[in-house]
Design a protein around this motif. Structure first.
Motif, PDB file in Angstrom:
ATOM      1  N   SER A 187      44.963  39.402  45.281  1.00 66.43           N
ATOM      2  CA  SER A 187      43.849  38.613  44.754  1.00 66.43           C
ATOM      3  C   SER A 187      44.330  37.653  43.672  1.00 66.43           C
ATOM      4  O   SER A 187      45.346  37.902  43.010  1.00 66.43           O
ATOM      5  CB  SER A 187      42.784  39.528  44.122  1.00 66.43           C
ATOM      6  OG  SER A 187      42.241  40.442  45.041  1.00 66.43           O
ATOM      7  N   LEU A 188      43.547  36.583  43.468  1.00 61.99           N
ATOM      8  CA  LEU A 188      43.775  35.670  42.356  1.00 61.99           C
ATOM      9  C   LEU A 188      42.456  34.989  42.022  1.00 61.99           C
ATOM     10  O   LEU A 188      41.706  34.610  42.925  1.00 61.99           O
ATOM     11  CB  LEU A 188      44.834  34.622  42.709  1.00 61.99           C
ATOM     12  CG  LEU A 188      45.251  33.659  41.589  1.00 61.99           C
ATOM     13  CD1 LEU A 188      45.867  34.406  40.416  1.00 61.99           C
ATOM     14  CD2 LEU A 188      46.233  32.617  42.123  1.00 61.99           C
ATOM     15  N   GLY A 189      42.169  34.831  40.718  1.00 66.38           N
ATOM     16  CA  GLY A 189      40.909  34.236  40.295  1.00 66.38           C
ATOM     17  C   GLY A 189      41.094  33.076  39.347  1.00 66.38           C
ATOM     18  O   GLY A 189      42.194  32.831  38.821  1.00 66.38           O
ATOM     19  N   LEU A 190      40.003  32.348  39.119  1.00 67.00           N
ATOM     20  CA  LEU A 190      39.989  31.271  38.137  1.00 67.00           C
ATOM     21  C   LEU A 190      38.648  31.270  37.422  1.00 67.00           C
ATOM     22  O   LEU A 190      37.634  31.736  37.942  1.00 67.00           O
ATOM     23  CB  LEU A 190      40.274  29.918  38.784  1.00 67.00           C
ATOM     24  CG  LEU A 190      39.320  29.361  39.843  1.00 67.00           C
ATOM     25  CD1 LEU A 190      38.098  28.680  39.238  1.00 67.00           C
ATOM     26  CD2 LEU A 190      40.037  28.374  40.749  1.00 67.00           C
ATOM     27  N   ALA A 191      38.661  30.729  36.209  1.00 67.02           N
ATOM     28  CA  ALA A 191      37.440  30.636  35.409  1.00 67.02           C
ATOM     29  C   ALA A 191      37.170  29.189  35.043  1.00 67.02           C
ATOM     30  O   ALA A 191      38.085  28.442  34.678  1.00 67.02           O
ATOM     31  CB  ALA A 191      37.577  31.464  34.143  1.00 67.02           C
ATOM     32  N   GLY A 215      44.116  32.194  37.149  1.00 60.86           N
ATOM     33  CA  GLY A 215      44.656  33.541  37.006  1.00 60.86           C
ATOM     34  C   GLY A 215      43.969  34.364  35.939  1.00 60.86           C
ATOM     35  O   GLY A 215      44.511  35.369  35.477  1.00 60.86           O
ATOM     36  N   VAL A 216      42.761  33.954  35.545  1.00 60.42           N
ATOM     37  CA  VAL A 216      42.028  34.689  34.510  1.00 60.42           C
ATOM     38  C   VAL A 216      41.733  36.114  34.985  1.00 60.42           C
ATOM     39  O   VAL A 216      41.542  36.369  36.171  1.00 60.42           O
ATOM     40  CB  VAL A 216      40.720  33.942  34.160  1.00 60.42           C
ATOM     41  CG1 VAL A 216      39.712  34.039  35.302  1.00 60.42           C
ATOM     42  CG2 VAL A 216      40.121  34.450  32.862  1.00 60.42           C
ATOM     43  N   GLY A 217      41.696  37.066  34.052  1.00 60.25           N
ATOM     44  CA  GLY A 217      41.319  38.439  34.380  1.00 60.25           C
ATOM     45  C   GLY A 217      39.821  38.616  34.344  1.00 60.25           C
ATOM     46  O   GLY A 217      39.081  37.773  33.816  1.00 60.25           O
ATOM     47  N   ILE A 218      39.331  39.733  34.861  1.00 59.89           N
ATOM     48  CA  ILE A 218      37.888  39.960  34.921  1.00 59.89           C
ATOM     49  C   ILE A 218      37.303  40.352  33.564  1.00 59.89           C
ATOM     50  O   ILE A 218      36.083  40.493  33.435  1.00 59.89           O
ATOM     51  CB  ILE A 218      37.511  40.999  36.001  1.00 59.89           C
ATOM     52  CG1 ILE A 218      38.216  42.335  35.767  1.00 59.89           C
ATOM     53  CG2 ILE A 218      37.798  40.450  37.391  1.00 59.89           C
ATOM     54  CD1 ILE A 218      37.758  43.433  36.724  1.00 59.89           C
ATOM     55  N   HIS A 219      38.138  40.525  32.545  1.00 57.82           N
ATOM     56  CA  HIS A 219      37.649  40.699  31.171  1.00 57.82           C
ATOM     57  C   HIS A 219      37.859  39.427  30.349  1.00 57.82           C
ATOM     58  O   HIS A 219      37.705  39.446  29.129  1.00 57.82           O
ATOM     59  CB  HIS A 219      38.381  41.851  30.484  1.00 57.82           C
ATOM     60  CG  HIS A 219      38.334  43.137  31.228  1.00 57.82           C
ATOM     61  ND1 HIS A 219      39.339  43.520  32.102  1.00 57.82           N
ATOM     62  CD2 HIS A 219      37.414  44.123  31.247  1.00 57.82           C
ATOM     63  CE1 HIS A 219      39.024  44.698  32.611  1.00 57.82           C
ATOM     64  NE2 HIS A 219      37.868  45.072  32.113  1.00 57.82           N
ATOM     65  N   GLY A 220      38.265  38.346  31.014  1.00 61.14           N
ATOM     66  CA  GLY A 220      38.537  37.113  30.303  1.00 61.14           C
ATOM     67  C   GLY A 220      39.951  37.022  29.764  1.00 61.14           C
ATOM     68  O   GLY A 220      40.250  36.161  28.939  1.00 61.14           O
ATOM     69  N   GLU A 221      40.860  37.889  30.247  1.00 64.12           N
ATOM     70  CA  GLU A 221      42.249  37.821  29.797  1.00 64.12           C
ATOM     71  C   GLU A 221      42.885  36.516  30.268  1.00 64.12           C
ATOM     72  O   GLU A 221      42.512  35.971  31.292  1.00 64.12           O
ATOM     73  CB  GLU A 221      43.088  38.988  30.357  1.00 64.12           C
ATOM     74  CG  GLU A 221      42.498  40.352  30.192  1.00 64.12           C
ATOM     75  CD  GLU A 221      41.791  40.811  31.453  1.00 64.12           C
ATOM     76  OE1 GLU A 221      42.127  41.892  31.952  1.00 64.12           O
ATOM     77  OE2 GLU A 221      40.902  40.069  31.939  1.00 64.12           O
ATOM     78  N   PRO A 222      43.868  36.028  29.526  1.00 63.69           N
ATOM     79  CA  PRO A 222      44.539  34.785  29.929  1.00 63.69           C
ATOM     80  C   PRO A 222      45.198  34.913  31.293  1.00 63.69           C
ATOM     81  O   PRO A 222      45.583  36.013  31.719  1.00 63.69           O
ATOM     82  CB  PRO A 222      45.598  34.583  28.839  1.00 63.69           C
ATOM     83  CG  PRO A 222      45.156  35.411  27.693  1.00 63.69           C
ATOM     84  CD  PRO A 222      44.392  36.562  28.273  1.00 63.69           C
ATOM     85  N   GLY A 223      45.363  33.783  31.955  1.00 67.47           N
ATOM     86  CA  GLY A 223      45.978  33.767  33.270  1.00 67.47           C
ATOM     87  C   GLY A 223      47.315  33.061  33.261  1.00 67.47           C
ATOM     88  O   GLY A 223      48.051  33.089  32.268  1.00 67.47           O
ATOM     89  N   ARG A 224      47.605  32.402  34.370  1.00 68.48           N
ATOM     90  CA  ARG A 224      48.891  31.712  34.512  1.00 68.48           C
ATOM     91  C   ARG A 224      48.933  30.401  33.752  1.00 68.48           C
ATOM     92  O   ARG A 224      49.922  30.054  33.110  1.00 68.48           O
ATOM     93  CB  ARG A 224      49.157  31.412  35.996  1.00 68.48           C
ATOM     94  CG  ARG A 224      49.479  32.603  36.844  1.00 68.48           C
ATOM     95  CD  ARG A 224      49.843  32.158  38.251  1.00 68.48           C
ATOM     96  NE  ARG A 224      50.434  33.267  39.014  1.00 68.48           N
ATOM     97  CZ  ARG A 224      51.106  33.100  40.137  1.00 68.48           C
ATOM     98  NH1 ARG A 224      51.281  31.884  40.625  1.00 68.48           N
ATOM     99  NH2 ARG A 224      51.612  34.135  40.777  1.00 68.48           N
TER     100      ARG A 224
END
Length: 333
Positions: A187-191, A215-224
């Motif tokens: 999986s990979l996400g974006l915000a 690449g944001v996490g589901i708790h709002g953690e930083p991504g790529r």
């Protein structure tokens, strides 16, 4: 902060009360410690599936409690791991004599607390196994994890292993199946925007109007990366590329594609993105045999999306198609 709440500290308890009233034919809710349990639990002779995590990701996990998925879910406070006593209480409520499989997203607090809860249950003579899911390809380590995070692929894992348990597969078989699903899931996400945790009262991070977080996490953690906003074609390609490369997926593969909203994304945008993803996969000779579009693993009101691919075989496809009857996922009933 504008939210339909009363006291920020009571959000989860009041939501669980409403959920119990909305779905009495599917679930019952134990308030202290908080556990959501399928209405007919314990089911004698059936492997019980238990999962959980911080609230704020609804319908994960409580919305997936019912026939063909989870036997119980442990809802922590918003973005906070459930406690060991919740986990041991859930095991006690659903153990039907065939053992219990815990499905745990790879966050440090979740892993530690589920481990302690499993030890408490094992001390009571229950055969408990644990499978950790780490489907997020965005980053190897994050603020919340050692290793990759568990994200939207979790609901696919719960559905497939839940179907196997409903069929009567034993604990060894359910554990092996779960590990096979995890190995074939990415999986990979974006915000586009941040979300606001009720007790914090302000957004968890800041994005400019013309930026998105890849690449944001589901708790709002930083991504790529934090990048300038792009059209949907480019956004979907940025998500799909790293997912395809990581397993890797190849021409001729049969897959299940989940196009998942983060909580604040309109369905019209998710369908638009899904259509782009299916075309990109078809161009690469990858066959989308099953698909699901909607907001299933969310981050409160965050605008954004994620793509999840699961490599399918005949058994996984059959298990996905098996009947399911939960508050958030229902077919074949």
């Amino acid at each position: 902060m504008k939210k339909i709440i009363n006291d920020p500290s009571a959000v989860v308890a009041e939501a669980l009360r409403g959920m119990a009233l909305a779905h009495p034919e599917l679930i019952r809710v134990r308030p202290d410690p908080a556990v959501v349990v399928r209405a007919d639990a314990p089911v004698a002779g059936k492997v019980a599936l238990v999962s959980g995590g911080g609230s704020g990701h609804e319908p994960l996990h409580g919305g997936f409690v019912g026939r063909g998925m989870l036997d119980a879910a442990c809802p922590g406070a918003v973005f906070t791991s459930p406690t060991p006593d919740q986990i041991s209480a859930a095991v006690e409520q659903v153990h039907g004599g065939a053992g219990v499989l815990l499905i745990v997203k790879n966050y440090t607090g979740d892993v530690l607390n589920f481990e302690t809860g499993a030890e408490l249950a094992a001390a009571e003579g229950v055969d408990v196994r644990t499978v950790v899911i780490d489907d997020d390809v965005a980053v190897k380590d994050s603020l919340y994890t050692a290793g990759r995070r568990g994200v939207a692929g979790t609901m696919l894992l719960e559905k497939i292993v839940g179907a196997a348990a409903e069929r009567g597969t034993d604990l060894d078989g359910c554990e092996e199946l779960a590990r096979r699903v995890v190995a074939n899931l990415r999986s990979l996400g974006l915000a586009l925007t941040a979300c606001t945790v009720p007790h914090a009262g302000e957004p968890s991070f800041t994005l400019a109007e013309d930026e998105f977080e890849l690449g944001v996490g589901i708790h709002g953690e930083p991504g790529r990366q934090r990048l300038p906003m792009e059209p949907a074609d480019q956004l979907v390609a940025r998500l799909l590329g790293p997912v395809l490369e990581d397993l890797p997926f190849a021409e001729g593969d049969r897959v299940l594609l989940l196009t998942n909203g983060m909580g604040g994304t309109p369905l019209v945008e998710l369908y638009l993105a899904h259509g782009i993803a299916e075309k990109l996969l078809a161009d690469k000779g990858i066959v989308v045999e099953r698909r699901l579009v909607g907001s299933y693993v969310t981050s409160l009101e965050m605008q954004g999306m994620s793509l999840t691919l699961l490599k399918l075989d005949e058994e996984l496809t059959e298990l996905w198609d098996e009947p399911v009857n939960t508050a958030a996922l229902r077919w074949g009933i």
